[in-house]
Design an enzyme around this catalytic site. Structure first.
Site, PDB file in Angstrom:
ATOM      1  N   LYS A  78       0.896  -1.133   0.069  1.00  0.00           N
ATOM      2  CA  LYS A  78       0.080   0.064  -0.082  1.00  0.00           C
ATOM      3  C   LYS A  78       0.856   1.180   0.043  1.00  0.00           C
ATOM      4  CE  LYS A  78      -3.875   1.821   3.024  1.00  0.00           C
ATOM      5  NZ  LYS A  78      -4.547   1.210   4.174  1.00  0.00           N
ATOM      6  N   SER A 154      -9.564   1.172   3.246  1.00  0.00           N
ATOM      7  CA  SER A 154      -8.632   2.020   2.259  1.00  0.00           C
ATOM      8  C   SER A 154      -7.496   1.147   1.766  1.00  0.00           C
ATOM      9  CB  SER A 154      -8.104   3.100   3.336  1.00  0.00           C
ATOM     10  OG  SER A 154      -7.285   2.707   4.241  1.00  0.00           O
ATOM     11  N   SER A 178      -9.289  -1.059   7.320  1.00  0.00           N
ATOM     12  CA  SER A 178      -8.886  -0.903   6.056  1.00  0.00           C
ATOM     13  C   SER A 178      -8.259  -2.224   5.583  1.00  0.00           C
ATOM     14  CB  SER A 178      -7.935   0.275   5.905  1.00  0.00           C
ATOM     15  OG  SER A 178      -8.674   1.591   6.116  1.00  0.00           O
TER      16      SER A 178
END
Lengths: 464, 57
Positions: A78, A154, A178
């Site tokens: 990420k 997310s 997330s």
């Protein structure tokens, strides 16, 4: 070439010399370059870095060195994790001109030491403030299981990259859901460890009180292996535990042995739609769970997490809100602003409620070792959806996707998500929740569901 | 709750300039957060209950 199915198999083939690390890296890079135009899971494909790391693995093998456990295995991160020489975006247009990171994040360094090869940096909700990865600047990440739907957030890029087969596993973060939401929406396995278990050093923060980091993968054994390699104290991270490494991979096959398991009712049932309830029921049946139990005041726990998030994130971004408001993600700017303006006692009280809820939860873990709940109220929502309906009640979609995840991350319980599948062929994950520091229990439960072929994560390949 | 006066004062205090549209959206967000706050503020907590995070010097 057809890539090996699992990270372990990939490592084994490279170790035996059946394939070179460079061939694997090149195959992943080419596949990603071609197919990720559909999904937009990546913000960068790290060609030079990946090839250099792969070559180093091949040279080590040629030199007769013993290869570390993940040598040559491609993975993604990420884009809030520092990668040396690249700018850490954290999904934010605000950060695109920042200076590049001078060293890799701690968890990236650990995986490099284990021989793994970073091939890409992944899209996310800006600042990590979202559950859908509908990022106005970097684009929406589409769900590989159904490209009309969101990948969750997310860590949507992580969920999508793993589901699409661009990487065997991905490093991500989870503050209010997330890791767990994208795992559920994209149909992959994910682990949010106990708060403070893994080092956050070099991971751009969102909510210091609640940020966790952890892996996603396509099977439990890979997930456990990667998680075990990520563990260990880090003096650079004051929030990271000094506990010794507690290996989980060797314990998976213990299975159900003597685990007391219950399904969470109350809030976790109320906000689970029909597909979510069905997934929980099927998981409970396989796990032999006949009891239900209540985590008291879970809706208040969700509220506390919401307030803590709003306040800390608002405070973190206040200078930028003053100076550069036009550069903010439109979906998040006023959320952050509002958070910076809240009465202080709301936050103070929320932090004290957190301790109350923590003690109440520990009492439940006197009776049970593992708790089960759905990870999301429903399967992945459509891109652009403004509302979702749960059991006849219509709610704004984006802030409410995390209704079932938020109460648990408030108190840092370890949670694994195992992906089940609805009759319509969409994934929906179940949360497998254990007492603090008992990730082994979460992962054993995920393994049981996988062995029963109830939870699985195939690679979604394009139809020819 | 009419947030206009609150937002005007807090924005001024914090050096934020908010136009009408942003102010309206901030007000909507405050409405939502206030609902959450009610759930926390309405729950009795004994004074002895420490905050979740404990500082260790």
């Amino acid at each position: 070439m057809k890539l090996p199915e699992s990270a372990r198999e990939c490592a084994a083939l490279i170790r035996r010399g059946n394939v070179s690390a460079l061939e694997i890296a090149d195959a992943v890079i080419a596949d990603t370059a071609e197919r990720d135009r559909t999904f937009n899971s990546h913000t960068a494909i790290l060609v030079d870095r990946a090839r250099a790391a792969a070559r180093a693995v091949d040279a080590a093998r040629a030199g007769g060195d013993k290869l570390p456990p993940l040598a040559g295995v491609p993975y993604t991160v990420k884009n809030l994790f520092d990668l040396q020489g690249t700018t850490t975006l954290a999904g934010a247009r605000l950060r695109i001109h920042d200076l590049p990171a001078t060293r890799d994040a701690a968890l990236v360094r650990r995986l490099s030491n284990a021989g793994a090869v970073v091939t890409g940096a992944l899209n996310m909700d800006a600042y990590a403030y979202g559950f859908t990865t509908e990022n106005t600047h970097f684009g929406t990440t589409r769900n590989p299981r159904d490209p009309m739907r969101v990948a969750g957030g997310s860590s949507g890029g992580s969920g999508a990259a793993v589901a699409a087969g661009f990487s065997y596993f991905s490093l991500a973060s989870d503050t209010n859901g997330s890791i767990r939401v994208p795992s559920s929406f994209c149909g992959v396995f994910g682990l949010k460890p106990t708060f403070g278990r893994l080092s956050r050093s070099g991971a751009y923060p969102f909510v210091h009180s609640l940020d966790h980091v952890g892996p996603l993968a396509r099977n439990t054994a890979d997930l456990a292996l990667v998680y075990d390699l990520l563990q260990g104290a880090d003096p650079q991270d004051p929030a990271c535990t000094g506990r010794e490494v507690q290996s989980t991979a060797p314990l998976l096959e213990q299975g159900r042995d003597r685990l007391r398991i219950a399904v969470l009712d109350g809030h976790f049932e109320q906000w689970a739609g029909p597909d979510a309830r069905d997934a929980v029921a099927r998981a409970a049946a396989v796990l032999g769970a006949t009891d239900t139990v209540t985590l008291p005041e879970a809706h208040r726990a969700r509220a506390a997490a919401f307030i803590i998030t709003a306040t800390e994130a608002g405070a973190l971004y206040l200078d930028d809100l003053r100076q550069r408001p036009e550069e903010f993600e439109p979906l998040s700017r006023e959320r952050l602003t509002a958070g910076a303006l809240l009465p202080a006692h709301w936050y103070a009280r929320a932090q004290r409620f957190r301790r109350w809820f923590h003690e109440a939860a520990l009492k439940v873990f006197d009776q049970f070792d593992l708790l089960i709940a759905a990870a999301t109220p429903c399967p992945a929502t459509l891109i652009g959806a403004e509302t979702l309906e749960i059991n006849g009640i219509t709610l704004p979609a984006r802030p409410n996707i995390g209704l079932l995840t938020q109460p648990l991350s408030l108190i840092g319980l370890p949670v694994a998500v195992a992906p089940l599948w609805t009759d319509q062929g969409l994934p929906l994950g179940v949360q497998l929740i254990a007492a603090p520091w008992r990730e082994d229990v979460c992962l054993r439960a995920a393994w049981i569901l996988e062995q029963a072929r109830l939870a699985f994560s195939p690679v979604t390949r394009p139809k020819s | 709750m009419d947030w206009n006066a609150y937002i005007a004062a807090m924005a001024a205090l914090n050096g934020l300039s908010l136009d009408g549209e942003r102010r309206d959206e901030v007000a909507r967000q405050l409405d939502r957060i206030a609902v959450m706050a009610e759930q926390i503020n309405g729950f009795p907590l004994e004074a002895e209950i420490e905050p979740g995070p404990v500082f260790r010097p």
